[in-house]
Design a protein around this motif. Structure first.
Motif, PDB file in Angstrom:
ATOM      1  N   PRO A 117       0.762  -1.645  -0.306  1.00 25.20           N
ATOM      2  CA  PRO A 117       0.254  -0.615  -0.339  1.00 25.20           C
ATOM      3  C   PRO A 117       0.788   1.166  -0.184  1.00 25.20           C
ATOM      4  CG  PRO A 117       0.033  -1.015   2.418  1.00 25.20           C
ATOM      5  CD  PRO A 117       0.278  -1.315   1.123  1.00 25.20           C
ATOM      6  N   TYR A 118       0.942   1.522  -1.328  1.00 32.01           N
ATOM      7  CA  TYR A 118       1.843   2.802  -1.726  1.00 32.01           C
ATOM      8  C   TYR A 118       0.676   4.367  -1.295  1.00 32.01           C
ATOM      9  CZ  TYR A 118       5.462   0.041  -3.100  1.00 32.01           C
ATOM     10  OH  TYR A 118       6.139  -1.105  -3.765  1.00 32.01           O
ATOM     11  N   ARG A 119       1.437   5.166  -0.077  1.00 35.70           N
ATOM     12  CA  ARG A 119      -0.024   6.276  -0.737  1.00 35.70           C
ATOM     13  C   ARG A 119       1.283   7.814  -0.831  1.00 35.70           C
ATOM     14  NH1 ARG A 119      -3.184   8.875   4.623  1.00 35.70           N
ATOM     15  NH2 ARG A 119      -0.630   8.525   5.548  1.00 35.70           N
ATOM     16  N   PHE A 120       0.106   8.401  -1.646  1.00 31.40           N
ATOM     17  CA  PHE A 120       0.671   9.616  -1.756  1.00 31.40           C
ATOM     18  C   PHE A 120       0.071  10.889  -1.614  1.00 31.40           C
ATOM     19  CE2 PHE A 120       2.574   6.519  -4.335  1.00 31.40           C
ATOM     20  CZ  PHE A 120       3.899   6.392  -4.199  1.00 31.40           C
ATOM     21  N   VAL A 121       0.819  11.753  -0.675  1.00 31.14           N
ATOM     22  CA  VAL A 121      -0.568  12.905  -0.535  1.00 31.14           C
ATOM     23  C   VAL A 121       0.429  14.464  -0.488  1.00 31.14           C
ATOM     24  CG1 VAL A 121      -1.138  13.237   1.800  1.00 31.14           C
ATOM     25  CG2 VAL A 121      -0.975  11.423   1.687  1.00 31.14           C
ATOM     26  N   THR A 122      -0.481  15.273  -1.040  1.00 28.99           N
ATOM     27  CA  THR A 122       0.048  16.473  -1.308  1.00 28.99           C
ATOM     28  C   THR A 122       1.105  17.110   0.144  1.00 28.99           C
ATOM     29  OG1 THR A 122      -2.306  17.782  -0.972  1.00 28.99           O
ATOM     30  CG2 THR A 122      -1.329  16.937  -3.076  1.00 28.99           C
ATOM     31  N   GLU A 123       1.678  17.466  -0.254  1.00 27.03           N
ATOM     32  CA  GLU A 123       2.406  18.414   1.125  1.00 27.03           C
ATOM     33  C   GLU A 123       1.851  19.907   0.861  1.00 27.03           C
ATOM     34  OE1 GLU A 123       7.408  18.622   2.313  1.00 27.03           O
ATOM     35  OE2 GLU A 123       6.439  18.454   0.193  1.00 27.03           O
ATOM     36  N   GLY A 124       1.320  19.694   2.515  1.00 25.88           N
ATOM     37  CA  GLY A 124       0.401  21.360   2.720  1.00 25.88           C
ATOM     38  C   GLY A 124       1.564  21.942   3.549  1.00 25.88           C
ATOM     39  N   VAL A 125       1.634  22.538   4.970  1.00 19.53           N
ATOM     40  CA  VAL A 125       2.600  23.251   5.501  1.00 19.53           C
ATOM     41  C   VAL A 125       3.175  22.055   6.217  1.00 19.53           C
ATOM     42  CG1 VAL A 125       2.471  24.906   7.192  1.00 19.53           C
ATOM     43  CG2 VAL A 125       0.349  24.953   5.686  1.00 19.53           C
ATOM     44  N   ARG A 126       4.418  23.291   6.077  1.00 22.32           N
ATOM     45  CA  ARG A 126       5.631  21.839   7.253  1.00 22.32           C
ATOM     46  C   ARG A 126       5.131  22.383   8.346  1.00 22.32           C
ATOM     47  NH1 ARG A 126      10.762  21.373   2.465  1.00 22.32           N
ATOM     48  NH2 ARG A 126       9.127  20.111   0.541  1.00 22.32           N
ATOM     49  N   ALA A 127       6.189  21.672   8.933  1.00 18.93           N
ATOM     50  CA  ALA A 127       5.916  21.351  10.507  1.00 18.93           C
ATOM     51  C   ALA A 127       6.864  22.356  10.455  1.00 18.93           C
ATOM     52  CB  ALA A 127       6.428  20.501  10.862  1.00 18.93           C
ATOM     53  N   GLU A 128       7.176  23.102  11.912  1.00 18.85           N
ATOM     54  CA  GLU A 128       9.050  23.888  12.038  1.00 18.85           C
ATOM     55  C   GLU A 128       9.387  22.603  12.390  1.00 18.85           C
ATOM     56  OE1 GLU A 128      10.448  27.075  12.581  1.00 18.85           O
ATOM     57  OE2 GLU A 128       8.370  26.327  12.377  1.00 18.85           O
ATOM     58  N   PRO A 129      10.546  22.640  12.370  1.00 16.07           N
ATOM     59  CA  PRO A 129      11.691  21.810  12.443  1.00 16.07           C
ATOM     60  C   PRO A 129      11.663  22.154  14.057  1.00 16.07           C
ATOM     61  CG  PRO A 129      12.397  22.725  10.250  1.00 16.07           C
ATOM     62  CD  PRO A 129      11.042  23.587  10.893  1.00 16.07           C
ATOM     63  N   LEU A 130      12.602  20.649  14.798  1.00 18.63           N
ATOM     64  CA  LEU A 130      13.599  20.473  16.534  1.00 18.63           C
ATOM     65  C   LEU A 130      14.626  20.305  16.782  1.00 18.63           C
ATOM     66  CD1 LEU A 130      10.270  17.969  17.299  1.00 18.63           C
ATOM     67  CD2 LEU A 130       9.874  20.616  17.561  1.00 18.63           C
ATOM     68  N   ALA A 131      15.308  21.244  17.480  1.00 16.12           N
ATOM     69  CA  ALA A 131      16.692  21.776  17.728  1.00 16.12           C
ATOM     70  C   ALA A 131      17.504  20.478  18.131  1.00 16.12           C
ATOM     71  CB  ALA A 131      16.577  22.283  18.492  1.00 16.12           C
ATOM     72  N   ASP A 132      16.433  19.118  18.180  1.00 17.07           N
ATOM     73  CA  ASP A 132      17.014  18.346  19.257  1.00 17.07           C
ATOM     74  C   ASP A 132      18.628  17.165  17.707  1.00 17.07           C
ATOM     75  OD1 ASP A 132      18.152  15.958  20.599  1.00 17.07           O
ATOM     76  OD2 ASP A 132      16.518  16.098  22.098  1.00 17.07           O
ATOM     77  N   ARG A 133      19.719  17.355  18.291  1.00 18.03           N
ATOM     78  CA  ARG A 133      20.888  16.465  17.133  1.00 18.03           C
ATOM     79  C   ARG A 133      20.808  15.628  17.460  1.00 18.03           C
ATOM     80  NH1 ARG A 133      22.987  19.365  13.946  1.00 18.03           N
ATOM     81  NH2 ARG A 133      25.135  17.463  13.706  1.00 18.03           N
ATOM     82  N   ASP A 134      20.238  15.058  18.820  1.00 15.81           N
ATOM     83  CA  ASP A 134      20.646  13.090  18.290  1.00 15.81           C
ATOM     84  C   ASP A 134      18.826  12.924  18.276  1.00 15.81           C
ATOM     85  OD1 ASP A 134      22.877  13.841  19.838  1.00 15.81           O
ATOM     86  OD2 ASP A 134      22.287  13.976  21.958  1.00 15.81           O
ATOM     87  N   LYS A 135      17.658  13.309  17.606  1.00 17.04           N
ATOM     88  CA  LYS A 135      16.517  12.288  18.169  1.00 17.04           C
ATOM     89  C   LYS A 135      16.548  12.312  15.951  1.00 17.04           C
ATOM     90  CE  LYS A 135      16.062  12.255  21.982  1.00 17.04           C
ATOM     91  NZ  LYS A 135      14.636  13.853  22.962  1.00 17.04           N
ATOM     92  N   PRO A 136      16.234  11.358  15.813  1.00 14.61           N
ATOM     93  CA  PRO A 136      15.543  11.017  14.318  1.00 14.61           C
ATOM     94  C   PRO A 136      15.168  12.165  14.105  1.00 14.61           C
ATOM     95  CG  PRO A 136      14.645   9.762  15.177  1.00 14.61           C
ATOM     96  CD  PRO A 136      14.629  10.230  17.096  1.00 14.61           C
ATOM     97  N   ILE A 137      15.326  12.687  12.705  1.00 10.66           N
ATOM     98  CA  ILE A 137      14.990  13.558  11.850  1.00 10.66           C
ATOM     99  C   ILE A 137      14.096  13.000  10.868  1.00 10.66           C
ATOM    100  CG2 ILE A 137      16.037  15.179   9.597  1.00 10.66           C
ATOM    101  CD1 ILE A 137      18.971  14.428  10.376  1.00 10.66           C
ATOM    102  N   GLN A 138      13.641  11.984   9.765  1.00 12.51           N
ATOM    103  CA  GLN A 138      12.856  11.740   9.033  1.00 12.51           C
ATOM    104  C   GLN A 138      13.228  10.507   8.675  1.00 12.51           C
ATOM    105  OE1 GLN A 138      13.637  14.572   5.984  1.00 12.51           O
ATOM    106  NE2 GLN A 138      15.397  13.710   5.888  1.00 12.51           N
ATOM    107  N   LEU A 139      12.344  10.118   8.086  1.00 11.95           N
ATOM    108  CA  LEU A 139      12.150   8.484   7.710  1.00 11.95           C
ATOM    109  C   LEU A 139      13.347   8.638   6.202  1.00 11.95           C
ATOM    110  CD1 LEU A 139       9.101   6.595   7.508  1.00 11.95           C
ATOM    111  CD2 LEU A 139      10.985   7.269   9.281  1.00 11.95           C
TER     112      LEU A 139
END
Ligand SMILES: [Fe+2]
Length: 292
Positions: free
Chosen positions: A109-131
């Protein structure tokens, strides 16, 4: 197009959320009914959705793009003689956006979604950024990769003896398919800020009594640093960093290009792999049926 999120069904969502937030390092991103959303430090509204359900399953792998990119993809899918995916005006997820779900060669199941307003990035350098990638077990790897390339417009990045890697932007792979005895989720990879963040999280999880199922090490295709852990709810998850960025000048590798010397399974030669634990995790999350 960017890989955004994975939507999983789990049998104890409260425990799964607690692990992914308090141990793995994700951040709360909202709730809808039986579903809890978790985000990283990057600009995606969420990376992981965990829904309470009677059995583990993978509901979707979600990519995001502009409205124009989604329109072009929809036309491409139809031109590939795949039945036209039904459009959804607005998904009820954090970030919103409309789009469609299309099933791969083995029901992925591949889902494709239009990108809306991007979330405000967080500052923690030791946590996961994204997939950064999702690997799927496949009965017929070639047909699955062909669908991703022909119908979904992905580009072939590399092929090894057992895996095929495809990309949808400059990151070496967003999806990969591995030869297996079933169609299911192999693992989900979370991009970290660098090798230090990967190593510090290995240390932190070891302090909590959790040992990597594979790693640390550095992969062949993609050249990324990795450490895999099995979550208490049975999913294989990877901390990764330094994923190779490529463009159309990249020479696509073939199986003969990716041979390790004897007893070597990564570039560094220090990693050991717990095949039993990884194998069990890789059989846990099947694709949720379309009609369910
Ligand atoms: Fe990976």
């Amino acid at each position: 197009m960017r890989l955004r999120s994975v939507e999983l069904e789990v049998t104890d969502s409260a425990a799964a959320v607690e692990f992914m937030r308090d141990v793995w390092g994700l951040f709360p991103a909202g709730r809808r009914s039986r579903t809890t959303y978790l985000r990283g430090t990057g600009d995606h509204p969420y990376l992981l959705a965990l829904t309470e359900a009677p059995a583990p399953a993978i509901s979707s792998v979600t990519f995001t793009g502009s409205a124009g990119e989604l329109d072009a993809l929809h036309a491409r899918i139809v031109a590939a003689t795949v039945p036209a995916p039904a459009r959804v005006a607005e998904f009820d997820d954090p970030g919103g956006g409309g789009g469609f779900t299309v099933r791969g060669a083995e029901g992925q199941p591949y889902r494709f979604v239009t990108e809306g307003v991007r979330a405000e990035p967080l500052a923690d350098r030791d946590k996961p950024i994204q997939l950064t990638h999702v690997v799927l077990n496949a009965l017929g790897r070639d047909a699955c990769a062909k669908f991703a390339i022909d119908a979904l417009g992905f580009k072939l990045a590399d092929r090894t003896r057992i895996m095929t890697f495809v990309r949808c932007n400059r990151s070496h792979h967003a999806l990969a398919f591995v030869d297996a005895e079933m169609s299911s989720l192999n693992h989900i990879a979370f991009e970290m800020t660098g090798i230090d963040a990967v190593m510090k999280n290995i240390g932190r999880l070891r302090d909590l009594g959790l040992q990597p199922a594979w790693g640390p090490g550095r992969h062949g295709p993609g050249n990324n640093v990795f450490a895999y852990f099995i979550t208490p709810f049975g999913a294989s998850m990877e901390y990764t960093a330094e994923v190779q960025q490529v463009d159309d000048s990249y020479r696509v590798g073939a199986p003969e290009d990716w041979k390790w010397p004897p007893n070597r399974i990564d570039h560094w030669g220090v990693s050991s792999r717990d095949n039993a634990r990884l194998g069990e995790a890789e059989r846990t999350f099947r694709f949720r049926a379309a009609s369910a």
